[in-house]
Enzyme design. Structure first.
Site, mmCIF file in Angstrom:
data_model
loop_
_atom_site.group_PDB
_atom_site.id
_atom_site.type_symbol
_atom_site.label_atom_id
_atom_site.label_comp_id
_atom_site.label_asym_id
_atom_site.label_seq_id
_atom_site.Cartn_x
_atom_site.Cartn_y
_atom_site.Cartn_z
ATOM 1 N N TYR A 251 0.840 -1.211 0.000
ATOM 2 C CA TYR A 251 0.000 0.000 0.000
ATOM 3 C C TYR A 251 0.876 1.264 0.000
ATOM 4 O O TYR A 251 0.627 2.211 -0.759
ATOM 5 C CB TYR A 251 -0.909 -0.052 1.226
ATOM 6 C CG TYR A 251 -1.881 1.081 1.390
ATOM 7 C CD1 TYR A 251 -3.000 1.202 0.561
ATOM 8 C CD2 TYR A 251 -1.716 2.026 2.405
ATOM 9 C CE1 TYR A 251 -3.918 2.234 0.740
ATOM 10 C CE2 TYR A 251 -2.626 3.049 2.597
ATOM 11 C CZ TYR A 251 -3.727 3.150 1.762
ATOM 12 O OH TYR A 251 -4.633 4.174 1.952
ATOM 13 N N LYS B 222 1.017 4.170 -2.791
ATOM 14 C CA LYS B 222 0.684 5.562 -2.466
ATOM 15 C C LYS B 222 1.871 6.495 -2.706
ATOM 16 O O LYS B 222 1.697 7.645 -3.100
ATOM 17 C CB LYS B 222 0.186 5.657 -1.016
ATOM 18 C CG LYS B 222 -1.156 4.959 -0.775
ATOM 19 C CD LYS B 222 -2.244 5.494 -1.686
ATOM 20 C CE LYS B 222 -3.633 5.022 -1.287
ATOM 21 N NZ LYS B 222 -4.666 5.474 -2.239
HETATM 22 P P1 NAD Z 1 -13.277 2.615 1.461
HETATM 23 O O1 NAD Z 1 -12.792 1.211 1.498
HETATM 24 O O2 NAD Z 1 -14.326 3.039 2.406
HETATM 25 O O3 NAD Z 1 -13.735 3.008 -0.015
HETATM 26 C C1 NAD Z 1 -12.951 2.648 -1.123
HETATM 27 C C2 NAD Z 1 -13.717 2.897 -2.400
HETATM 28 O O4 NAD Z 1 -12.940 2.403 -3.491
HETATM 29 C C3 NAD Z 1 -15.035 2.167 -2.436
HETATM 30 O O5 NAD Z 1 -15.998 2.970 -3.081
HETATM 31 C C4 NAD Z 1 -14.722 0.950 -3.287
HETATM 32 O O6 NAD Z 1 -15.847 0.408 -3.950
HETATM 33 C C5 NAD Z 1 -13.733 1.531 -4.278
HETATM 34 N N1 NAD Z 1 -12.938 0.487 -4.912
HETATM 35 C C6 NAD Z 1 -12.166 -0.443 -4.305
HETATM 36 N N2 NAD Z 1 -11.665 -1.287 -5.226
HETATM 37 C C7 NAD Z 1 -12.137 -0.879 -6.433
HETATM 38 C C8 NAD Z 1 -12.000 -1.360 -7.755
HETATM 39 N N3 NAD Z 1 -11.285 -2.457 -8.048
HETATM 40 N N4 NAD Z 1 -12.630 -0.696 -8.752
HETATM 41 C C9 NAD Z 1 -13.373 0.397 -8.494
HETATM 42 N N5 NAD Z 1 -13.555 0.889 -7.260
HETATM 43 C C10 NAD Z 1 -12.947 0.253 -6.242
HETATM 44 O O7 NAD Z 1 -11.950 3.493 1.644
HETATM 45 P P2 NAD Z 1 -11.750 5.029 2.056
HETATM 46 O O8 NAD Z 1 -11.228 5.056 3.431
HETATM 47 O O9 NAD Z 1 -12.933 5.845 1.688
HETATM 48 O O10 NAD Z 1 -10.520 5.373 1.097
HETATM 49 C C11 NAD Z 1 -10.625 6.179 -0.070
HETATM 50 C C12 NAD Z 1 -9.216 6.511 -0.546
HETATM 51 O O11 NAD Z 1 -8.514 7.208 0.487
HETATM 52 C C13 NAD Z 1 -8.369 5.272 -0.863
HETATM 53 O O12 NAD Z 1 -7.524 5.531 -1.954
HETATM 54 C C14 NAD Z 1 -7.540 5.109 0.395
HETATM 55 O O13 NAD Z 1 -6.353 4.404 0.138
HETATM 56 C C15 NAD Z 1 -7.295 6.550 0.760
HETATM 57 N N6 NAD Z 1 -6.938 6.761 2.152
HETATM 58 C C16 NAD Z 1 -7.785 6.387 3.157
HETATM 59 C C17 NAD Z 1 -7.387 6.617 4.473
HETATM 60 C C18 NAD Z 1 -8.248 6.244 5.642
HETATM 61 O O14 NAD Z 1 -7.784 6.374 6.783
HETATM 62 N N7 NAD Z 1 -9.493 5.802 5.458
HETATM 63 C C19 NAD Z 1 -6.164 7.209 4.742
HETATM 64 C C20 NAD Z 1 -5.343 7.571 3.697
HETATM 65 C C21 NAD Z 1 -5.743 7.354 2.397
#
Ligand code: NAD
Length: 249
Positions: free
Chosen positions: A157, A161
């Site tokens: 991951y 990123k």
């Molecule tokens: P989440 O798991 O709640 O949502 C992820 C979204 O991505 C969902 O809508 C899912 O359907 C979609 N997705 C996953 N695989 C997919 C695929 N193969 N094709 C199309 N869509 C796909 O996650 P989140 O926490 O809302 O994260 C959103 C973004 O923010 C991500 O890139 C994550 O890495 C990043 N992020 C999250 C956090 C955190 O603490 N939650 C921190 C840093 C970065």
């Protein structure tokens, strides 16, 4: 917030069915942007689309799967046909498959790199020609502070990123002459289903490391994304905006 500041714009957002992506869709619709929502689950996307439409914007839910390049091309082409333009692309969708490197399977490495990094490459490739023709565009890639800090158990991951940050800066240099900006947002620890999957003890430990003393919300991240898409951010490109409550500074 300046309501109406994105009126007339069309924003494509991936992973918009829940969490941060849903938060971004709601924030952009509140500012007047029309939307194309991408993700795997049609029902969930349609629910978010209905929420966004209450703001008086047009919204299309178009399913796509980031592991399948042909589905990404079809998504972009259907969306471009529906609206005839794309002003903003937010590469938000992402996944984690955690594990210490000594035990990490090659397939888990590949899948995380494919969705988080190659997926953004494919979506960007699909919409960039339209932005270049229009001589306008804003791209925001959702990275993570762990792409800057590293995190044990997340080598795949963090590599993806961190890769997104190099992608962001290189592309920013390539397309700046066409008035297209490319920036990244690096969230810290945000309260979504992704982090709700962690043990309570790990969540408490993480919160203790955040100077602002709480987990972030999808709205906290969405506000930063909306700023980077706003007229006020016209002179910002190749930047990484950390939204982490001070977890990384
Ligand atoms: P989440 O798991 O709640 O949502 C992820 C979204 O991505 C969902 O809508 C899912 O359907 C979609 N997705 C996953 N695989 C997919 C695929 N193969 N094709 C199309 N869509 C796909 O996650 P989140 O926490 O809302 O994260 C959103 C973004 O923010 C991500 O890139 C994550 O890495 C990043 N992020 C999250 C956090 C955190 O603490 N939650 C921190 C840093 C970065």
């Amino acid at each position: 917030m300046n309501p109406g500041e994105l009126q007339g714009r069309v924003s494509f957002v991936t992973g918009a069915s829940r969490g941060i992506g849903r938060g971004i869709a709601l924030a952009l619709s509140a500012r007047g942007s029309d939307l194309v929502l991408g993700g795997r689950k049609r029902d969930d996307l349609e629910q978010v689309a209905a929420e966004c439409e209450t703001q008086g914007v047009r919204c299309r839910a178009i399913p796509m799967d980031l592991v399948d390049a042909s589905s990404i091309a079809a998504w972009a082409s259907e969306a471009l046909k529906a609206f005839g333009r794309v002003d903003h692309l937010v590469n938000n969708a992402g996944i984690t498959i955690d594990g210490l490197l000594l035990r990490m399977k090659r397939e888990d490495w590949d899948r995380v790199l494919t969705v988080n990094l190659t997926g953004a490459f494919e979506t960007t490739r699909a919409v960039l020609p339209a932005m270049v023709r229009a001589r306008y565009g804003r791209i925001v890639n959702i990275s993570s502070v762990v792409g800057l800090m590293g995190n044990p158990g997340q080598a795949n991951y963090c590599a993806a990123k961190a890769g997104l940050l190099g992608f962001t800066k290189s592309l920013a240099r390539e397309v700046a002459s066409r008035s297209i900006t490319v920036n990244a947002v690096a969230p810290g620890f945000i309260d979504t289903e992704m982090t709700q999957a962690l043990q309570e003890e790990a969540r408490d430990r993480m919160s203790g490391l955040i100077p602002l003393g709480r987990l972030g919300t999808p709205a906290d991240v969405a506000a930063g994304v909306a700023f980077l898409l706003s007229p006020g951010a016209a002179y910002i490109t190749g930047e990484v905006l950390n939204i982490s409550g001070g977890l990384y500074m």
